[in-house]
Scaffold this active site. Structure first.
Site, mmCIF file in Angstrom:
data_model
loop_
_atom_site.group_PDB
_atom_site.id
_atom_site.type_symbol
_atom_site.label_atom_id
_atom_site.label_comp_id
_atom_site.label_asym_id
_atom_site.label_seq_id
_atom_site.Cartn_x
_atom_site.Cartn_y
_atom_site.Cartn_z
ATOM 1 N N HIS A 72 0.825 -1.220 0.000
ATOM 2 C CA HIS A 72 0.000 0.000 0.000
ATOM 3 C C HIS A 72 0.857 1.266 0.000
ATOM 4 C CE1 HIS A 72 -3.879 -2.086 0.864
ATOM 5 N NE2 HIS A 72 -3.083 -2.967 1.434
ATOM 6 N N ASN A 145 -10.165 -2.939 2.440
ATOM 7 C CA ASN A 145 -9.898 -2.892 0.999
ATOM 8 C C ASN A 145 -11.206 -2.697 0.245
ATOM 9 O OD1 ASN A 145 -7.132 -3.306 1.120
ATOM 10 N ND2 ASN A 145 -7.238 -5.503 0.747
ATOM 11 N N PHE A 158 1.302 -14.153 4.447
ATOM 12 C CA PHE A 158 1.289 -12.798 3.869
ATOM 13 C C PHE A 158 2.624 -12.420 3.217
ATOM 14 C CE2 PHE A 158 1.095 -8.047 4.220
ATOM 15 C CZ PHE A 158 0.031 -7.852 3.356
ATOM 16 N N HIS A 336 -3.749 0.831 12.105
ATOM 17 C CA HIS A 336 -3.511 -0.467 12.773
ATOM 18 C C HIS A 336 -4.860 -1.087 13.131
ATOM 19 C CE1 HIS A 336 -2.225 -3.576 15.331
ATOM 20 N NE2 HIS A 336 -2.009 -2.916 16.442
ATOM 21 N N ARG A 355 -2.499 -9.865 11.532
ATOM 22 C CA ARG A 355 -2.457 -8.426 11.250
ATOM 23 C C ARG A 355 -2.251 -7.649 12.545
ATOM 24 N NH1 ARG A 355 -7.469 -6.319 7.899
ATOM 25 N NH2 ARG A 355 -6.046 -4.653 7.319
ATOM 26 N N ARG A 366 9.147 2.136 9.739
ATOM 27 C CA ARG A 366 8.788 3.156 8.744
ATOM 28 C C ARG A 366 8.847 4.561 9.341
ATOM 29 N NH1 ARG A 366 4.443 5.513 6.249
ATOM 30 N NH2 ARG A 366 2.914 4.909 7.800
#
Ligand code: HDD
Length: 661
Positions: A72, A145, A158, A336, A355, A366
């Site tokens: 993403h 999504n 994943f 999150h 997740r 990040r």
């Protein structure tokens, strides 16, 4: 941004800075007298180490990139408001869903999944739809999504899935595409992806606009009301403008003509005041019905057919403000699935469980450390207090000597509070079992819903799916993988697999047994649920020297229908008193939903350009209007979706595409 100011906007206001009309300074506030020459020993001499201004400027520049999101990465975001239609306290105690007319500030980021930050918007891909609700009980993130299911059932797969869909590691080709060997190799060897691949090959993965796509929470969550009663829940966002898509050939051309097509569309519609809107709805399954379905409700590769589990609409979200700074807001936003509020909890869906680990973990690398919740865009609007301290980039100045619990020195505060006082408690679910690396038998049916989807499509939608498979597999070099995929999808539909095989030069599959489907699910078809509306569609009005139509009236009529109008001709500048914004060189038919031709050109070269423009729009099934005096493109007159006057043009435009051509 003076209108619609809300609590989040008030909070952000404190961080906004305008540099306009200010003297240039260093980061220490020292005013700078000169900014074009580094400090040198003599006019032609070497630069001096003591040049702190040069060093600060260059060091900051050298460090101004952060890692892009591992998935993403390409996205765009906006601020807005969510407002409830009704009180949902019967199903959840989440305060932002309680009471009628309750308003909550939101920040929404849309994205593609596979491409890098600079990739094109209109590639074939799922789209991310991540919403941060700044509630009075803390931030709630709904990270979804535009497709209601997923490729895999267990989060441990994943990284494998993402490695397969991303550009191949030896040569980093292709960018933002699933049409390559490793993606399809993964699919052929991981048949749980069958259902998602059907959606991915449908028009859902080439949306016309972020504003015209659905959103889904995908995973199964849990609602709990104040009496402790719980339901399993799936979340949906339904776009008020309806679901609309591009045509594949068009999507590919737009990727070159305007790689920012979706980003620009979102930005411009908000600037114009055409605020994008979605209704939030939920599907609910009482706990006692957990095993009543022919699929496992914890399996993220399954929908809950809307015909079996109806949707209940809770409220509407309106995006009404663009960001001020892309990096500070869109890029630094950290979502999150574990950011929840009382009344919302998790299920044992193994994709969701994984997740719950990944999102915080990825923000640490990040955004550079554990203080990303202090970045203005991520900061809750309600107070937050705990004993977490320090770390890179810490902003808060926590006063006092105590940073531990329990304590006496600060009267044992900050202290946990009871459920009645708003303390989050986890739903007390009974869990029992052996510690196993395994998947439930109830997760093993990969083809029933894939076939349900196929059978629920109209003929046009089926044709698009066959074409998409044929394009994608046609790019796969390995014939063995092509064959494996064709054989796999024979379990969904023999006619589908045979049609693909025929297009890509593969031996047709043998007939295998397919799941027996009693009823289809019309709710998954885009065409069957089309919303006919011209609102915010973009129309190119072609203006020629001898335009006879009353252009003023024409434009006013289109604008009165909330249509966005651009005048296109051969040159920019004034023509017949109208300012021409775009030419056949700067614009392209793919950037418009419809074309209205208001006059003829004398020059044959110019006419040829206009004809090409119109022909392309015709090939993409778009509405075309030909005014009475137009002497060219007449072979299209009387064809499907071609109007010879303005009212019929507007009527036909509402259909968006004319598939019967
Ligand atoms: Fe994810 C980002 C949606 C499965 C791990 N995911 C990310 C974003 C969206 C989704 C919309 C972008 C958020 C933003 O705009 O910043 N992801 C989904 C959906 C999934 C899903 C709907 C299936 C139900 N994701 C999924 C799994 C994992 C992740 C199974 C790992 C176990 N996702 C991530 C991530 C990302 C992310 C690595 C990358 C950037 C980020 O989180 O902030 O943590």
């Amino acid at each position: 941004m003076k209108k619609d100011i809300n609590q989040k906007q008030h909070q952000l206001e404190a961080f906004r800075v305008s540099d306009k009309n200010q003297p240039l300074t260093t980061n220490q506030g020292l005013k700078i007298a000169e900014d074009e020459h580094s400090l040198k020993a003599g006019n032609r001499g070497p630069t001096l180490l003591e040049d702190f201004h040069f060093r600060e400027k260059m060091t900051h520049f050298d460090h101004e990139r952060i890692p892009e999101r591992v998935v993403h990465a390409r996205g765009s975001a906006a601020h807005g408001i969510f407002e409830t239609y009704e009180c949902a306290s019967d199903i959840t105690k989440a305060q932002f869903l309680n009471g009628k007319g309750t308003k909550t500030p939101v920040f929404v980021r849309f994205s593609t999944v596979a491409g890098s930050r600079g990739s094109a918007d209109t590639v074939r891909d799922a789209r991310g739809f991540a919403t941060k609700f700044y509630t009075q009980e803390g931030n709630y993130d709904l990270v979804g999504n535009n497709i209601p299911i997923f490729f895999i059932q267990d989060a441990i797969k994943f990284p494998d899935f993402v490695h397969a869909v991303k550009p191949e590691p030896n040569n980093e080709i292709p960018q933002a595409q699933s049409a390559h060997d490793t993606f399809w190799d993964f699919i052929a060897n991981n048949q749980e992806s069958a259902h998602m691949v059907m959606w991915h090959m449908s028009d859902r993965s080439i949306p016309r606009s972020y504003r015209m796509m659905e959103g889904f929470g995908v995973n199964t969550y849990r609602f709990i009301n104040s009496e402790g009663k719980s339901h399993f829940v799936k979340f949906h966002w339904k776009p008020v403008l309806g679901v609309k898509s591009l045509v594949w050939d068009e999507a590919q051309i737009i990727a070159g003509k305007d790689p920012d097509f979706h980003r620009r569309d979102l930005w411009e519609s908000i600037e114009r005041g055409d605020y994008p809107e979605w209704e939030l709805s939920v599907q609910l399954i009482p706990l006692e019905d957990e095993f009543k379905f022919n699929f496992d409700i914890l399996d993220a590769t399954k929908i809950w057919p809307e015909e079996e589990v109806p949707v209940r609409i809770l409220g509407k979200m309106t995006l009404n403000k663009n960001v001020d700074n892309f990096f500070a807001e869109t890029e630094q936003a950290a979502f999150h699935v574990g950011h929840v509020v009382p009344g919302i909890d998790f299920s044992n869906d193994p994709l969701l469980q994984g997740r719950l680990f990944s999102y915080t973990d990825t923000q640490l690398i990040r955004l550079g450390g554990p203080n990303f919740h202090e970045i203005p865009i991520n900061k809750p609007i309600c107070p937050f207090h705990n004993n977490q301290r320090d770390g890179y980039g810490r902003q808060t100045i926590n006063v006092g000597q105590v940073s531990y619990h329990k304590n006496s020195l600060a009267d044992n505060t900050p202290s946990p509070v009871s459920e009645e006082e708003g303390g989050y408690t986890h739903y007390e679910e009974k869990v029992e079992g052996h510690k196993v690396r395994a998947r439930s038998e109830s997760f093993k049916d990969h083809f029933t819903q894939a076939r349900l989807f196929w059978l629920s499509m109209t003929e046009i939608e089926k044709e698009h799916i066959i074409n998409a498979f044929s394009f994608e597999l046609g790019k796969v070099k390995s014939k063995a993988i092509r064959k494996q995929v064709v054989d796999m999808f024979a379990h969904v539909s023999h006619s589908l697999a045979t049609a693909i095989a025929d297009n890509i030069g593969i031996v047709p599959p043998v007939q295998v047994e397919v799941p027996h489907i009693m009823q289809t699910s019309p709710a998954v078809s885009q065409i069957l649920n089309a919303v006919e509306s011209v609102k915010t569609f973009k129309v190119a009005v072609i203006v020629a020297e001898n335009t006879e139509e009353n252009l003023n009236e024409l434009i006013a009529t289109l604008l009165s229908k909330n249509i966005v109008v651009e005048l296109v001709s051969t040159k920019q500048g004034l023509l017949n008193g109208f300012e021409i914004h775009e030419t056949f060189a700067t614009a392209s038919s793919v950037l418009y939903d419809g074309i209205y031709v208001s006059g003829s050109f004398h020059d044959l070269n110019q006419q040829a350009k206009a004809e090409q423009f119109i022909e392309e729009a015709y090939q993409h099934f778009k509405t075309i209007g030909l005014a009475k005096n137009v002497s060219f493109s007449q072979h299209l007159a009387n064809k499907n979706g071609v109007a010879n006057n303005l009212p019929s043009f507007i009527q036909l435009l509402a259909k968006h595409r004319h598939w019967e051509r």
